[in-house]
Write a protein that holds these residues in place. Sequence first.
Motif, PDB file in Angstrom:
ATOM      1  N   VAL A   1      16.320   0.478  10.764  1.00 18.09           N
ATOM      2  CA  VAL A   1      15.323   0.709   9.713  1.00 18.09           C
ATOM      3  C   VAL A   1      15.136   2.207   9.531  1.00 18.09           C
ATOM      4  N   GLN A   2      15.030   2.621   8.277  1.00 26.30           N
ATOM      5  CA  GLN A   2      14.694   4.002   7.953  1.00 26.30           C
ATOM      6  C   GLN A   2      13.531   4.009   6.964  1.00 26.30           C
ATOM      7  N   PHE A   3      12.425   4.604   7.371  1.00 27.12           N
ATOM      8  CA  PHE A   3      11.308   4.870   6.467  1.00 27.12           C
ATOM      9  C   PHE A   3      11.502   6.292   5.951  1.00 27.12           C
ATOM     10  N   LEU A   4      11.629   6.446   4.651  1.00 29.43           N
ATOM     11  CA  LEU A   4      11.924   7.744   4.063  1.00 29.43           C
ATOM     12  C   LEU A   4      10.780   8.182   3.159  1.00 29.43           C
ATOM     13  N   ASN A   5       9.912   9.046   3.676  1.00 29.11           N
ATOM     14  CA  ASN A   5       8.784   9.594   2.901  1.00 29.11           C
ATOM     15  C   ASN A   5       7.972   8.487   2.226  1.00 29.11           C
ATOM     16  N   VAL A   6       7.654   7.450   2.996  1.00 27.62           N
ATOM     17  CA  VAL A   6       6.955   6.284   2.446  1.00 27.62           C
ATOM     18  C   VAL A   6       5.449   6.570   2.328  1.00 27.62           C
ATOM     19  N   THR A   7       4.933   6.336   1.139  1.00 26.82           N
ATOM     20  CA  THR A   7       3.500   6.495   0.880  1.00 26.82           C
ATOM     21  C   THR A   7       2.967   5.239   0.218  1.00 26.82           C
ATOM     22  N   LYS A   8       1.779   4.819   0.632  1.00 31.96           N
ATOM     23  CA  LYS A   8       1.108   3.705  -0.001  1.00 31.96           C
ATOM     24  C   LYS A   8      -0.306   4.118  -0.365  1.00 31.96           C
ATOM     25  N   LYS A   9      -0.619   3.996  -1.660  1.00 26.79           N
ATOM     26  CA  LYS A   9      -1.963   4.290  -2.142  1.00 26.79           C
ATOM     27  C   LYS A   9      -2.559   3.047  -2.771  1.00 26.79           C
ATOM     28  N   ILE A  10      -3.830   2.838  -2.524  1.00 23.54           N
ATOM     29  CA  ILE A  10      -4.587   1.789  -3.198  1.00 23.54           C
ATOM     30  C   ILE A  10      -5.757   2.480  -3.883  1.00 23.54           C
TER      31      ILE A  10
ATOM     32  N   LYS B   1      -0.907   0.220  10.447  1.00 22.05           N
ATOM     33  CA  LYS B   1       0.216  -0.514  11.033  1.00 22.05           C
ATOM     34  C   LYS B   1       0.608  -1.726  10.190  1.00 22.05           C
ATOM     35  N   THR B   2      -0.368  -2.576   9.881  1.00 22.14           N
ATOM     36  CA  THR B   2      -0.056  -3.802   9.135  1.00 22.14           C
ATOM     37  C   THR B   2       0.405  -3.475   7.718  1.00 22.14           C
ATOM     38  N   THR B   3      -0.174  -2.470   7.090  1.00 22.63           N
ATOM     39  CA  THR B   3       0.276  -2.060   5.754  1.00 22.63           C
ATOM     40  C   THR B   3       1.745  -1.654   5.789  1.00 22.63           C
ATOM     41  N   THR B   4       2.133  -0.901   6.807  1.00 16.59           N
ATOM     42  CA  THR B   4       3.529  -0.482   6.941  1.00 16.59           C
ATOM     43  C   THR B   4       4.439  -1.685   7.102  1.00 16.59           C
ATOM     44  N   ILE B   5       4.050  -2.634   7.945  1.00 19.99           N
ATOM     45  CA  ILE B   5       4.868  -3.825   8.165  1.00 19.99           C
ATOM     46  C   ILE B   5       4.941  -4.670   6.911  1.00 19.99           C
ATOM     47  N   ARG B   6       3.851  -4.789   6.189  1.00 15.04           N
ATOM     48  CA  ARG B   6       3.878  -5.563   4.944  1.00 15.04           C
ATOM     49  C   ARG B   6       4.827  -4.949   3.919  1.00 15.04           C
ATOM     50  N   MET B   7       4.876  -3.624   3.857  1.00 15.88           N
ATOM     51  CA  MET B   7       5.844  -2.974   2.966  1.00 15.88           C
ATOM     52  C   MET B   7       7.267  -3.222   3.447  1.00 15.88           C
ATOM     53  N   LEU B   8       7.468  -3.182   4.768  1.00  8.29           N
ATOM     54  CA  LEU B   8       8.798  -3.380   5.342  1.00  8.29           C
ATOM     55  C   LEU B   8       9.361  -4.748   4.995  1.00  8.29           C
ATOM     56  N   VAL B   9       8.535  -5.793   5.033  1.00 13.80           N
ATOM     57  CA  VAL B   9       9.040  -7.148   4.796  1.00 13.80           C
ATOM     58  C   VAL B   9       8.828  -7.614   3.356  1.00 13.80           C
ATOM     59  N   GLY B  10       8.381  -6.715   2.487  1.00 10.25           N
ATOM     60  CA  GLY B  10       8.290  -7.042   1.067  1.00 10.25           C
ATOM     61  C   GLY B  10       7.027  -7.744   0.634  1.00 10.25           C
ATOM     62  N   LEU B  11       5.998  -7.754   1.478  1.00  9.96           N
ATOM     63  CA  LEU B  11       4.735  -8.392   1.103  1.00  9.96           C
ATOM     64  C   LEU B  11       3.792  -7.441   0.387  1.00  9.96           C
ATOM     65  N   MET B  12       4.171  -6.168   0.313  1.00  9.78           N
ATOM     66  CA  MET B  12       3.350  -5.168  -0.363  1.00  9.78           C
ATOM     67  C   MET B  12       4.275  -4.121  -0.963  1.00  9.78           C
ATOM     68  N   SER B  13       3.942  -3.668  -2.152  1.00  6.56           N
ATOM     69  CA  SER B  13       4.785  -2.688  -2.832  1.00  6.56           C
ATOM     70  C   SER B  13       4.629  -1.301  -2.211  1.00  6.56           C
TER      71      SER B  13
END
Length: 311
Positions: free
Chosen positions: A11-20, A49-61
């Motif tokens: 897995v590679q996370f590349l400059n991943v940002t999540k804003k709500i 942590k959970t937000t990151t995992i949800r993005m990883l498995v496609g449950l969150m954009s």
Amino acid sequence: MLPENSELPVVQFLNVTKKIGSKTIIDNLTLDIPRGRVFGFLGPNGSGKTTTIRMLVGLMSITSGDILIEGQNIRTHFEEAIAKVGAIVENPEMYKYMSGYQNLMQYARMSPGVDKQRISDVVQFVGLGHRIYDKVSTYSLGMRQRLGVAQALLHRPRLLVLDEPTNGLDPQGIRELRDYLRALSREEGTTVFVSSHLLSEMELMCDTVAVINGGRLVDVRHLDASAATADTTGAKMMVRFETDQPALAAQLGGGGQISGSSWTVAADRQDIARLNALLVNNGIAVYSITPIRETLEDQFLAMTREGERHE
């Protein structure tokens, strides 16, 4: 298709940002997960942590950045990327009126290439052979967790993702899960990416941990190497000398801390041998020499405090 022996991280996370809205939940996360390891994702509750995992498995954009699984971008090649993943996010969901075996058969129908032999193999691996034909409604939480791991492993994923898997488990269930995950990494070469806020369990379970706090990556620590660091490198650690004359030991050794009959000083391997000889040659009895290693809890608290100071 990437070769199986590729050195590319799983897995590679590349400059991943999540804003709500205006709130940044994950802030510019860049992290590699190497293959064949139990990799911990550690942080306090609410750290992301959970937000990151949800993005990883496609449950969150993803707001910005990219996540690659075996080199496949989940934005552009989601089906190919997620086919290599098994995951339990929060609690495993099962049909409780069905047996454990029926649940696995139901899932196997959706996973090409999973036959009865594979089901039998994973059942034995997670230690459910004696209860697999009982209804899930009769299972303890630990057994349901093991059944969830079995389900996630059916299609031979390269990556197993577990979000807070020890929540609600008793000490025996936690130890069993820890043993299964380490065996999975060793025996099948599966990479395990596990999140938790339980420091002691992560220290026992993981080869490496990444620490996240306030949505930012704080540090990455290699736990499997930490115990040998002072023995194989010139790095110093704190060492406690138990002696009959601690004050004189500190005077001869050039400082350190005194407490009762102990003298504590920073030293590497060569220093320990030199100081021991120095004390003995000056008539000081040395009863014991004890390296004092920082626990993961000590390191975690130091790292998160440091991160808070920089916010």
